[in-house]
Design an enzyme around this catalytic site. Structure first.
Site, PDB file in Angstrom:
ATOM      1  N   ARG A   1      43.711  46.006  51.622  1.00  0.00           N
ATOM      2  CA  ARG A   1      42.458  45.371  52.024  1.00  0.00           C
ATOM      3  C   ARG A   1      42.028  46.073  53.301  1.00  0.00           C
ATOM      4  NH1 ARG A   1      39.670  40.366  51.290  1.00  0.00           N
ATOM      5  NH2 ARG A   1      38.715  39.593  53.215  1.00  0.00           N
TER       6      ARG A   1
ATOM      7  N   HIS B   1      34.594  44.849  46.136  1.00  0.00           N
ATOM      8  CA  HIS B   1      35.588  43.772  46.143  1.00  0.00           C
ATOM      9  C   HIS B   1      35.915  43.433  44.672  1.00  0.00           C
ATOM     10  CE1 HIS B   1      38.089  40.679  47.479  1.00  0.00           C
ATOM     11  NE2 HIS B   1      37.233  39.851  48.053  1.00  0.00           N
TER      12      HIS B   1
ATOM     13  N   GLN C   1      37.852  40.130  43.441  1.00  0.00           N
ATOM     14  CA  GLN C   1      37.054  38.911  43.500  1.00  0.00           C
ATOM     15  C   GLN C   1      36.196  38.768  42.251  1.00  0.00           C
ATOM     16  OE1 GLN C   1      36.766  36.264  45.918  1.00  0.00           O
ATOM     17  NE2 GLN C   1      35.680  35.424  44.149  1.00  0.00           N
TER      18      GLN C   1
ATOM     19  N   ASP D   1      26.697  35.514  49.148  1.00  0.00           N
ATOM     20  CA  ASP D   1      27.822  35.812  50.027  1.00  0.00           C
ATOM     21  C   ASP D   1      27.341  35.611  51.460  1.00  0.00           C
ATOM     22  OD1 ASP D   1      30.298  36.646  50.954  1.00  0.00           O
ATOM     23  OD2 ASP D   1      29.925  38.778  50.649  1.00  0.00           O
TER      24      ASP D   1
ATOM     25  N   CYS E   1      32.125  33.545  46.925  1.00  0.00           N
ATOM     26  CA  CYS E   1      33.467  34.111  47.078  1.00  0.00           C
ATOM     27  C   CYS E   1      34.224  33.504  48.263  1.00  0.00           C
ATOM     28  CB  CYS E   1      33.403  35.625  47.197  1.00  0.00           C
ATOM     29  SG  CYS E   1      32.494  36.218  48.642  1.00  0.00           S
TER      30      CYS E   1
ATOM     31  N   ARG F   1      41.375  33.432  41.729  1.00  0.00           N
ATOM     32  CA  ARG F   1      41.871  34.643  42.379  1.00  0.00           C
ATOM     33  C   ARG F   1      43.360  34.831  42.054  1.00  0.00           C
ATOM     34  NH1 ARG F   1      39.514  36.919  46.858  1.00  0.00           N
ATOM     35  NH2 ARG F   1      41.176  38.444  46.569  1.00  0.00           N
TER      36      ARG F   1
END
Length: 290
Positions: A84, A111, A114, A205, A245, A273
């Site tokens: 990450r 991402h 996700q 987001d 998310c 997830r």
């Protein structure tokens, strides 16, 4: 998708098959995390393996060791790596020098893990058949990931961003090329109401991602009119789902009332997830050994 649902159903029954028994997942975090860390660390444990949390401050990366050297060392000792990070180039450099599979836990460009959870949630809520997805907000890594998902799977995606915050031109070019093959319909605009009108899935987001804190005032001003509130959501299909998310900042990108009305969907998405990440690891292991 089959693996994700299979692993989720096993967890509901309290059954954990050790698909990755005695394997080790190295988890490198240059960006802090809640869902990414917990989903991968718990996931590898439930699969019979061990996860190692490695922040950049704990590694020699913090003292200037080249990423390619870190990759060559760590990949000799673990079975998989999840990273990450900030720059997509960092992830790609590590993967180029790694002996083992490398999973993108997030970069500033994408991402993907996700989006696997998001799509699993759409399947569970039966919103995956001919979906019309509206993304309202920043042209960031989540937007880019929706572009990749839609362009590969062939569904309609409408993106609305403020001027100056559009998606990356090269990523859009790639998505449009994939869309020609899949039949996906991709629309880019600066009109959130038009994007949401008739949508079956609405998503957004945060307006201020990690590392952009100094831009908060400017971003909040630029994104006025882009909050998904009740009036905005009413333009979508009557039973449209709302995805986020997380973390969600109420009354910025989403109103408190919309968030709470769709809390079941959002927290199913968050739980997914775990199941999506487990499926990625199992698939990589099987693909590597096939």
């Amino acid at each position: 998708m089959t693996w994700r649902l299979k692993l989720k159903n096993k967890r509901k029954k309290g059954k954990y098959k050790p698909y990755l028994e005695n394997q080790t997942l190295g988890m490198i975090f240059e960006k802090s995390s809640t869902r990414t860390r917990v989903s991968f660390e718990v996931g590898i444990h439930q699969l019979g393996g061990v996860g190692l949390f490695l922040s950049s401050n704990d590694l020699q990366l913090g003292r200037g060791e080249p990423m390619k050297d870190t990759a060559r060392v760590i990949s000799r000792m673990v079975d998989m790596v999840m990273i990450r990070t900030f720059a997509q180039s960092t992830l790609e450099e590590f993967a180029a020098y790694s002996r083992v599979p490398v999973i993108s836990g997030l970069s500033d460009s994408y991402h993907p893990v996700q989006l696997m959870a998001d799509y699993l949630t759409m399947v569970e809520y039966k919103k995956d058949q001919n979906p019309i997805v509206a993304y309202v907000g920043d042209g960031n890594n989540m937007t880019h990931s929706w572009l990749m998902l839609a362009s590969k799977l062939g569904f309609e995606l409408r993106i609305a961003t403020p001027k100056g915050y559009e998606v990356d031109a090269k990523i859009l070019e790639d998505a449009l090329a994939f869309a020609k093959e899949s039949g996906a319909v991709i629309t880019i605009s600066n009109d959130p109401k038009e994007a949401i009108k008739g949508a079956t899935v609405v998503t957004t987001d945060t307006w201020v991602s990690m590392g952009q804190e100094s831009e908060k005032a400017a971003r909040v001003a630029a994104f006025q009119g882009y909050m998904v509130d009740d009036a905005m959501m009413s333009l979508a299909e009557e039973d449209a789902m709302f995805l986020h998310c997380l973390p969600a900042y109420r009354d910025y990108e989403v109103s408190e009332s919309v968030f709470e009305a769709h809390a079941d969907e959002i927290f199913d998405e968050a739980e997914n997830r775990l199941h999506a990440q487990k499926a990625v690891m199992v698939w990589l292991d099987r693909h590597r050994n096939s």
